[in-house]
Design a protein around this motif. Structure first.
Motif, short mmCIF file in Angstrom:
data_model
loop_
_atom_site.label_atom_id
_atom_site.label_comp_id
_atom_site.label_asym_id
_atom_site.label_seq_id
_atom_site.Cartn_x
_atom_site.Cartn_y
_atom_site.Cartn_z
N UNK A 31 0.83 -1.20 0.00
CA UNK A 31 0.00 0.00 0.00
C UNK A 31 0.87 1.25 0.00
N UNK A 32 1.91 1.26 0.82
CA UNK A 32 2.80 2.42 0.87
C UNK A 32 3.50 2.62 -0.46
N UNK A 33 3.97 1.53 -1.08
CA UNK A 33 4.64 1.66 -2.37
C UNK A 33 3.68 2.17 -3.45
N UNK A 34 2.44 1.72 -3.40
CA UNK A 34 1.46 2.22 -4.38
C UNK A 34 1.22 3.71 -4.19
N UNK A 35 1.14 4.14 -2.90
CA UNK A 35 0.96 5.57 -2.63
C UNK A 35 2.16 6.36 -3.12
N UNK A 36 3.36 5.85 -2.87
CA UNK A 36 4.56 6.54 -3.33
C UNK A 36 4.57 6.64 -4.85
N UNK A 37 4.16 5.58 -5.51
CA UNK A 37 4.10 5.59 -6.97
C UNK A 37 3.09 6.62 -7.45
N UNK A 38 1.97 6.71 -6.75
CA UNK A 38 0.95 7.70 -7.10
C UNK A 38 1.48 9.12 -6.89
N UNK A 39 2.19 9.33 -5.77
CA UNK A 39 2.78 10.65 -5.53
C UNK A 39 3.82 10.98 -6.58
N UNK A 40 4.62 10.00 -6.97
CA UNK A 40 5.63 10.23 -8.01
C UNK A 40 4.97 10.62 -9.33
N UNK A 41 3.89 9.92 -9.66
CA UNK A 41 3.16 10.23 -10.90
C UNK A 41 2.58 11.65 -10.83
N UNK A 42 1.98 11.99 -9.70
CA UNK A 42 1.40 13.32 -9.54
C UNK A 42 2.49 14.39 -9.60
N UNK A 43 3.62 14.12 -8.97
CA UNK A 43 4.73 15.07 -8.99
C UNK A 43 5.25 15.26 -10.41
N UNK A 44 5.33 14.18 -11.17
CA UNK A 44 5.81 14.28 -12.55
C UNK A 44 4.85 15.12 -13.38
N UNK A 45 3.54 14.90 -13.20
CA UNK A 45 2.56 15.71 -13.93
C UNK A 45 2.70 17.17 -13.55
N UNK A 46 2.85 17.44 -12.25
CA UNK A 46 3.01 18.81 -11.78
C UNK A 46 4.27 19.43 -12.36
N UNK A 47 5.35 18.68 -12.37
CA UNK A 47 6.62 19.17 -12.90
C UNK A 47 6.51 19.47 -14.39
N UNK A 48 5.83 18.59 -15.14
CA UNK A 48 5.62 18.83 -16.57
C UNK A 48 4.80 20.09 -16.81
N UNK A 49 3.74 20.27 -16.00
CA UNK A 49 2.92 21.47 -16.14
C UNK A 49 3.72 22.72 -15.83
N UNK A 50 4.56 22.64 -14.81
CA UNK A 50 5.40 23.78 -14.45
C UNK A 50 6.38 24.11 -15.57
#
Length: 87
Positions: A31-50
């Protein structure tokens, strides 16, 4: 003999509890690894938008700088033309 069997049963019970506890920890880790993966994906999207916003900002800054130079060229020309006609 009965005492020995009871000790073996206790040890088996403790082992089964340990296995169950390890399975629970494994599920938590998944569960923790899935959450981390989700956060990484969200961070990548945010970084791309930035990155996109920064590129747009740079392009707009260049357009504004060109428009400002053009404005001052027109103003300078108008002032110069006014002095020529007022002479």
């Amino acid at each position: 003999m009965e005492d020995r069997l009871n000790r073996m049963e206790d040890k088996i019970d403790r082992l089964s509890e340990a296995v169950i506890a390890m399975a629970k920890m494994e599920e938590r880790m998944i569960t923790v690894f899935k959450r981390m993966e989700s956060f990484d994906h969200s961070y990548k999207k945010f970084d791309d938008r930035l990155d996109d916003i920064e590129k747009q900002g740079i392009a707009r800054g260049q357009k504004i700088a060109f428009a400002e130079r053009f404005f001052w060229m027109i103003c300078t020309g108008a002032v110069g033309l006014a002095f020529v006609y007022l002479r």
